[in-house]
Design an enzyme around this catalytic site. Structure first.
Site, short mmCIF file in Angstrom:
data_model
loop_
_atom_site.label_atom_id
_atom_site.label_comp_id
_atom_site.label_asym_id
_atom_site.label_seq_id
_atom_site.Cartn_x
_atom_site.Cartn_y
_atom_site.Cartn_z
N SER A 39 0.86 -1.18 0.00
CA SER A 39 0.00 0.00 0.00
C SER A 39 0.90 1.23 0.00
CB SER A 39 -0.89 -0.03 1.25
OG SER A 39 -1.57 1.19 1.41
N LYS B 288 -1.22 -0.99 -4.36
CA LYS B 288 -2.40 -0.19 -3.97
C LYS B 288 -1.98 1.27 -3.87
CE LYS B 288 -4.62 0.08 0.44
NZ LYS B 288 -5.20 -0.69 1.56
N LYS C 209 -3.08 5.15 -2.78
CA LYS C 209 -4.03 5.95 -2.01
C LYS C 209 -4.53 7.08 -2.91
CE LYS C 209 -3.79 3.91 2.05
NZ LYS C 209 -4.96 3.34 2.75
N ASP D 97 -7.32 3.08 -2.94
CA ASP D 97 -7.97 3.16 -1.63
C ASP D 97 -8.22 4.62 -1.27
OD1 ASP D 97 -8.87 2.88 0.95
OD2 ASP D 97 -7.10 1.83 1.71
N GLU E 269 -11.20 0.65 -3.00
CA GLU E 269 -11.40 0.39 -1.58
C GLU E 269 -12.02 1.60 -0.88
OE1 GLU E 269 -7.82 -1.24 0.09
OE2 GLU E 269 -8.46 -0.90 2.16
N ASP F 259 -13.45 -1.61 3.67
CA ASP F 259 -12.47 -1.73 4.75
C ASP F 259 -13.15 -1.18 6.00
OD1 ASP F 259 -10.39 -1.32 6.56
OD2 ASP F 259 -9.06 -0.28 5.18
N LYS G 83 -9.31 -6.89 8.49
CA LYS G 83 -8.33 -6.44 9.47
C LYS G 83 -8.80 -6.98 10.80
CE LYS G 83 -6.89 -2.23 7.10
NZ LYS G 83 -7.01 -0.76 7.04
N GLY H 68 -3.75 -4.11 6.40
CA GLY H 68 -2.71 -3.82 7.38
C GLY H 68 -2.96 -2.49 8.06
O1 OSB Z 1 -6.83 1.86 4.68
O2 OSB Z 1 -5.74 0.08 4.48
C1 OSB Z 1 -5.86 1.20 4.98
C2 OSB Z 1 -2.74 2.03 7.03
C3 OSB Z 1 -3.31 2.61 8.15
C4 OSB Z 1 -4.67 2.75 8.21
C5 OSB Z 1 -5.48 2.32 7.15
C6 OSB Z 1 -4.91 1.72 6.03
C7 OSB Z 1 -3.51 1.60 5.96
C8 OSB Z 1 -2.82 1.07 4.81
C9 OSB Z 1 -1.43 0.49 5.00
O3 OSB Z 1 -3.27 1.11 3.68
C10 OSB Z 1 -1.46 -0.98 5.19
C11 OSB Z 1 -0.13 -1.51 5.69
O4 OSB Z 1 0.80 -1.58 4.88
O5 OSB Z 1 -0.03 -1.84 6.89
MG MG Z 2 -8.10 0.72 3.46
#
Ligand code: OSB
Ligand code: MG
Length: 387
Positions: free
Chosen positions: A153, A179, A181, A206, A231, A256, A280, A308
């Site tokens: 991500s 992924k 953002k 996402d 996402e 999510d 998660k 994550g």
């Molecule tokens: O939306 O998936 C998410 C990190 C912190 C809070 C929300 C998200 C994320 C990530 C990173 O996208 C995921 C990771 O590499 O741990």
């Molecule tokens: Mg997410």
């Protein structure tokens, strides 16, 4: 919460014989991130870790509560989780002899909400159970794979070239899904340009709840980018508007933030609010719910993957074990330790091999060793809770 809502195996996640839970150590420790992680909800520069260690019968299990410092992803924070664990959750389990994960979950379920706080305790308990049984965690959970396939991500970047250099680096390291953002003002053009430079990769986006239905026309334009999924485009607790959007979009929506329990997940699928599920374990309140969601997705043929929360090696090892279950059919956001931190709090950092996989540990419990001396140096607060 009813037993009926749990996966069949949750009652079988049990110590060989009931043991008295003697103490719970809760610890806050800070690790700097190698680079800030930016999303539509804000920027994380360092990770305040909330670690739990549950003691019984001379052994202990490690858990991690994934709440962030500010209520930007969900309403929980490190502060609320600490309060809820110390004042409500620990008192109903310490000195007790829970017979199984289902029994433990039932005790915690009388308190409303606060899934990440509950999950921290469930994680520590299940690691403890695995160590008491002398079995690897993944097997206790019902996992089958020896390695899990992973993606990465990538946070928002200032320029396309900065983002693309991270994409290239990730692909070279073997990550199987990228992924990106996105947020209003930084979406379509960015996704289209990365897609143009990498026509064949598994790519997703996402939004972390940054849009509303008023943006539907713009979001629909992502349909041309062959994304694996979009996402959480809409509200953090929304299902209904996501169902409306999904009807008008070819791209699969993955939820999510909105999926906080197995019941919410079933409702989302019944409504057509998503076609893919992000798991998660923290967001859903622990393994009891996570395993039920896993079974639901498997039963309905819904693609599932492990998300994550910028975890330390402890939470990461839990995610690796969980992602070894058969229902996890898409690459997870489970990256190597070095993608986040110069030095992790476990002695051997989690590593991604060139084929984009992480090995599932096979020694008892989590199968990792905590670097207690280094962890001590990073610790900002530690407290032992007793009956
Ligand atoms: O939306 O998936 C998410 C990190 C912190 C809070 C929300 C998200 C994320 C990530 C990173 O996208 C995921 C990771 O590499 O741990
Ligand atoms: Mg997410």
């Amino acid at each position: 919460m009813h037993t009926a809502g749990y996966a069949s195996d949750v009652a079988n996640i049990a110590p060989p014989e009931p043991v008295r839970l003697d103490a719970l150590d809760i610890r806050l420790a800070r690790l700097p991130l190698r680079e800030p992680f930016a999303t539509s909800f804000g920027r994380v520069e360092s990770r305040l870790l909330f670690l739990l260690r549950l003691h019984a019968a001379g052994l202990s299990g490690w858990g991690e509560c994934v709440a962030l410092e500010s209520p930007l992803y969900s309403y929980e924070t490190v502060g609320t989780a600490r309060h809820v664990i110390r004042d409500f959750l620990a008192p109903v389990i310490l000195g007790e002899r829970p017979t199984s994960l289902a029994d433990l979950a039932r005790r915690l379920a009388r308190f409303k909400g606060h899934p990440m706080a509950k999950a921290g305790i469930e994680l520590a308990f299940v690691d403890l159970v695995a160590r008491l049984r002398g079995e690897p965690l993944f097997r206790v959970l019902g996992g089958t794979r020896a390695r899990v396939t992973v993606g990465i991500s990538l946070g928002l970047q200032d320029t396309i070239d900065a983002l693309d250099s991270r994409v290239n680096d990730s692909l070279e390291r073997g990550y199987k899904r990228i992924k990106l953002k996105i947020q209003p003002g930084c979406d379509l053009e960015v996704v289209a340009e990365i897609r143009r430079r990498h026509p064949e990769i598994l790519l997703s986006a996402d939004a972390n709840a940054a849009y509303t239905l008023a943006d539907a026309a713009r979001l629909r334009q992502l349909d041309g980018q062959s994304l694996l999924m979009l996402e959480q485009p809409l509200g953090h607790d929304d299902l209904v508007d996501h169902a409306t959007l999904q009807k008008d979009m070819a791209t699969a929506i993955c939820l999510d933030e909105s999926l906080t329990s197995v019941e919410r997940t079933r409702q989302a699928l019944d409504l057509g609010a998503c076609r893919i599920v992000n798991m998660k374990v923290g967001r859903v309140g622990g393994y009891s719910q996570a395993l039920a969601i896993h079974d639901l997705c498997l039963q309905r043929g819904v693609p599932l993957w492990c998300g994550g929360m910028l975890e330390s090696g402890i939470g990461r090892a839990h995610n690796v074990a969980l992602a070894s279950l058969a229902g996890f059919t898409l690459p997870g956001d489970i990256s190597g330790s070095l993608r986040y931190f110069d030095r992790d709090i476990i002695t051997a950092p989690v590593e991604v091999t060139k084929d984009g996989t992480i090995e599932v540990p096979r020694s008892p419990g989590l199968g990792i060793e905590v670097d207690e001396r280094f962890l001590e140096r990073r610790t900002e607060a530690v407290e032992r809770l007793t009956p």
